[in-house]
Design a protein around this motif. Structure first.
Motif, PDB file in Angstrom:
ATOM      1  N   ASN A 147     -48.319  23.749  11.955  1.00  0.00           N
ATOM      2  CA  ASN A 147     -49.530  23.215  11.347  1.00  0.00           C
ATOM      3  C   ASN A 147     -49.463  21.698  11.356  1.00  0.00           C
ATOM      4  O   ASN A 147     -48.712  21.094  10.594  1.00  0.00           O
ATOM      5  CB  ASN A 147     -49.686  23.723   9.914  1.00  0.00           C
ATOM      6  CG  ASN A 147     -49.995  25.206   9.869  1.00  0.00           C
ATOM      7  OD1 ASN A 147     -50.801  25.705  10.646  1.00  0.00           O
ATOM      8  ND2 ASN A 147     -49.345  25.921   8.976  1.00  0.00           N
ATOM      9  N   VAL A 148     -50.214  21.085  12.249  1.00  0.00           N
ATOM     10  CA  VAL A 148     -50.237  19.633  12.337  1.00  0.00           C
ATOM     11  C   VAL A 148     -51.235  19.112  11.321  1.00  0.00           C
ATOM     12  O   VAL A 148     -52.422  19.401  11.401  1.00  0.00           O
ATOM     13  CB  VAL A 148     -50.644  19.181  13.760  1.00  0.00           C
ATOM     14  CG1 VAL A 148     -50.640  17.663  13.849  1.00  0.00           C
ATOM     15  CG2 VAL A 148     -49.717  19.787  14.794  1.00  0.00           C
ATOM     16  N   LYS A 149     -50.741  18.379  10.347  1.00  0.00           N
ATOM     17  CA  LYS A 149     -51.629  17.860   9.306  1.00  0.00           C
ATOM     18  C   LYS A 149     -52.616  16.876   9.907  1.00  0.00           C
ATOM     19  O   LYS A 149     -52.249  15.961  10.634  1.00  0.00           O
ATOM     20  CB  LYS A 149     -50.817  17.171   8.210  1.00  0.00           C
ATOM     21  CG  LYS A 149     -51.682  16.707   7.037  1.00  0.00           C
ATOM     22  CD  LYS A 149     -50.829  16.076   5.941  1.00  0.00           C
ATOM     23  CE  LYS A 149     -51.687  15.624   4.787  1.00  0.00           C
ATOM     24  NZ  LYS A 149     -50.883  14.986   3.715  1.00  0.00           N
ATOM     25  N   VAL A 150     -53.880  17.086   9.607  1.00  0.00           N
ATOM     26  CA  VAL A 150     -54.931  16.255  10.169  1.00  0.00           C
ATOM     27  C   VAL A 150     -55.394  15.237   9.147  1.00  0.00           C
ATOM     28  O   VAL A 150     -55.794  15.585   8.046  1.00  0.00           O
ATOM     29  CB  VAL A 150     -56.120  17.126  10.623  1.00  0.00           C
ATOM     30  CG1 VAL A 150     -57.257  16.240  11.104  1.00  0.00           C
ATOM     31  CG2 VAL A 150     -55.682  18.078  11.717  1.00  0.00           C
ATOM     32  N   GLU A 164     -47.174  18.123  19.582  1.00  0.00           N
ATOM     33  CA  GLU A 164     -46.802  19.275  18.766  1.00  0.00           C
ATOM     34  C   GLU A 164     -47.591  20.522  19.183  1.00  0.00           C
ATOM     35  O   GLU A 164     -47.056  21.623  19.210  1.00  0.00           O
ATOM     36  CB  GLU A 164     -47.037  18.973  17.280  1.00  0.00           C
ATOM     37  CG  GLU A 164     -46.026  18.004  16.690  1.00  0.00           C
ATOM     38  CD  GLU A 164     -44.600  18.484  16.871  1.00  0.00           C
ATOM     39  OE1 GLU A 164     -44.325  19.652  16.556  1.00  0.00           O
ATOM     40  OE2 GLU A 164     -43.770  17.700  17.350  1.00  0.00           O
ATOM     41  N   GLN A 165     -48.842  20.350  19.516  1.00  0.00           N
ATOM     42  CA  GLN A 165     -49.628  21.480  20.006  1.00  0.00           C
ATOM     43  C   GLN A 165     -49.138  21.923  21.378  1.00  0.00           C
ATOM     44  O   GLN A 165     -49.075  23.114  21.682  1.00  0.00           O
ATOM     45  CB  GLN A 165     -51.106  21.104  20.075  1.00  0.00           C
ATOM     46  CG  GLN A 165     -51.737  20.849  18.716  1.00  0.00           C
ATOM     47  CD  GLN A 165     -53.200  20.469  18.826  1.00  0.00           C
ATOM     48  OE1 GLN A 165     -53.709  20.243  19.910  1.00  0.00           O
ATOM     49  NE2 GLN A 165     -53.873  20.395  17.696  1.00  0.00           N
ATOM     50  N   LEU A 166     -48.794  20.945  22.203  1.00  0.00           N
ATOM     51  CA  LEU A 166     -48.326  21.252  23.553  1.00  0.00           C
ATOM     52  C   LEU A 166     -47.014  22.018  23.543  1.00  0.00           C
ATOM     53  O   LEU A 166     -46.738  22.806  24.455  1.00  0.00           O
ATOM     54  CB  LEU A 166     -48.181  19.952  24.360  1.00  0.00           C
ATOM     55  CG  LEU A 166     -47.833  20.088  25.844  1.00  0.00           C
ATOM     56  CD1 LEU A 166     -48.855  20.963  26.573  1.00  0.00           C
ATOM     57  CD2 LEU A 166     -47.761  18.712  26.496  1.00  0.00           C
ATOM     58  N   SER A 180     -43.417  20.744  29.293  1.00  0.00           N
ATOM     59  CA  SER A 180     -44.233  19.526  29.343  1.00  0.00           C
ATOM     60  C   SER A 180     -44.086  18.712  28.064  1.00  0.00           C
ATOM     61  O   SER A 180     -43.983  17.482  28.098  1.00  0.00           O
ATOM     62  CB  SER A 180     -45.706  19.889  29.533  1.00  0.00           C
ATOM     63  OG  SER A 180     -45.913  20.536  30.767  1.00  0.00           O
ATOM     64  N   ALA A 181     -44.053  19.403  26.930  1.00  0.00           N
ATOM     65  CA  ALA A 181     -43.913  18.711  25.649  1.00  0.00           C
ATOM     66  C   ALA A 181     -42.561  18.017  25.554  1.00  0.00           C
ATOM     67  O   ALA A 181     -42.465  16.897  25.029  1.00  0.00           O
ATOM     68  CB  ALA A 181     -44.072  19.703  24.506  1.00  0.00           C
ATOM     69  N   ALA A 182     -41.515  18.659  26.063  1.00  0.00           N
ATOM     70  CA  ALA A 182     -40.172  18.072  25.999  1.00  0.00           C
ATOM     71  C   ALA A 182     -40.103  16.782  26.805  1.00  0.00           C
ATOM     72  O   ALA A 182     -39.492  15.794  26.372  1.00  0.00           O
ATOM     73  CB  ALA A 182     -39.151  19.084  26.517  1.00  0.00           C
TER      74      ALA A 182
END
Length: 342
Positions: free
Chosen positions: A73-76, A190-192, A199-201
């Motif tokens: 959960n990425v805080k927006v 974080e979503q990726l 790709s995220a790494a």
């Protein structure tokens, strides 16, 4: 509405096409009805089945189930997202669809989706429609990578420009802009991680938002202001102003080069014998170290209470709510104008 945002995303990326012709069982039902891996293997897709009394309801249901797979959960921060949109909206390196998408992701719900697609629907004998919402991992990762790299490049651009401007507040504006771009890149990474970990790494190695945060916070140490509010006999207005400015990383100092100046007044009025009324007027401005106006707040209003003391309590509560929002937005808008040159 959450799903209006999702459907807008579909249009923007031309991704409302279906998956083609999934494999079928002998009874005509697709295999994904009982085994989603048969048509949407996890190695290639993020997918979820949804059901409803119409195709639209089934799509909404499937999208909701797909969201559950985004366990991070990425805080927006809505203010940060608004700032990001302002920073990039006239940048020709960004496509219009990328700006809209990037601003939409996370503002309508914890997670929204880029490149979301739906399978062909299947309607069973009871009339219930079933459908698969899915994201193809690698093509979606390409979209994310492109936006993240643009964000990181723009963050570095703002960071570099800070050293060429005169004045602490202007330098702070550029460092703050760099930090905002870095925050957005972090959120998308974080979503990726859920969509395509490799790709995220790789992209995670390129981001250094700590550098932007430290530069911004160090410059903020040079920002201080003094307060001069005529009519604020008890210092309540000044206290509210200090709380608001503290949230913007600008500190109070009796000898500060920046200034908050203005007038404040309250006056009881008789309007109705059943309650007490107090009229309040605030006219307050924030100036930078050169005397340039950064933000202004003017408001005249009336608050009511059972007693005059209660009405006055409501006065300061309402003032705090309104001045906090208006000053915050004005300061952020001014900082953004400095960074973008608009």
């Amino acid at each position: 509405m959450r799903f209006f945002a999702i459907f807008a995303i579909l249009v923007l990326f031309n991704s409302c096409s279906t998956s083609g012709s999934p494999s079928k069982k002998n009874n005509g039902a697709p295999k994904w009805m009982t085994n989603i891996e048969a048509d949407f293997p996890n190695s290639k897709y993020l997918a979820a089945v949804g059901s409803g009394d119409s195709r639209r309801r089934a799509q909404e249901d499937a999208s909701a189930f797909l969201a559950q797979q985004f366990t991070v959960n990425v805080k927006v921060d809505t203010v940060a997202q608004q700032k990001y949109a302002e920073l990039v909206k006239e940048d020709k390196n960004y496509k219009e669809s990328e700006i809209i998408l990037n601003h939409t992701i996370g503002t309508q719900a914890n997670e929204e989706f880029i490149n979301l697609r739906f399978s062909d629907p299947y309607t069973d004998n009871s009339g219930t429609t079933h459908i698969v919402a899915y994201i193809e991992r690698e093509p979606t990762a390409f979209i994310y990578r492109d936006i993240i790299r643009k964000d990181l490049a723009k963050a570095e651009e703002f960071y570099s420009r800070a050293s060429s401007v005169t004045g602490s507040f202007k330098r702070y504006a550029f460092y703050d802009a760099a930090y905002a771009m870095g925050l957005n890149a972090e959120r998308m990474i974080e979503q990726l991680r859920i969509i395509h970990m490799p790709s995220a790494a790789i992209l995670g190695l390129d981001i250094n938002n700590k550098k932007f945060a430290e530069a911004r916070d160090k410059e903020a140490e040079n920002l201080s202001y003094h307060i001069s509010i005529t009519g604020d006999k008890e210092g309540k207005v000044a206290a509210i102003i200090r709380d608001t400015m503290r949230e913007q990383s600008i500190s109070y100092n009796p000898n500060g080069k920046m200034a908050v100046k203005g007038t404040w007044s309250t006056s009881p009025v008789s309007l109705n014998p059943n309650f007490k009324s107090v009229i309040w007027t605030a006219d307050i401005s924030l100036f930078d170290e050169t005397g340039t106006t950064i933000a202004t707040f003017y408001k005249e209003a009336r608050e009511n209470g059972i007693t005059e003391d209660q009405a006055e309590t409501f006065v300061y509560r309402e003032f705090q709510k309104q001045v906090s929002k208006d000053l915050r937005n004005s300061i952020q808008s001014y900082l953004t104008r400095i960074a973008t040159g608009k």
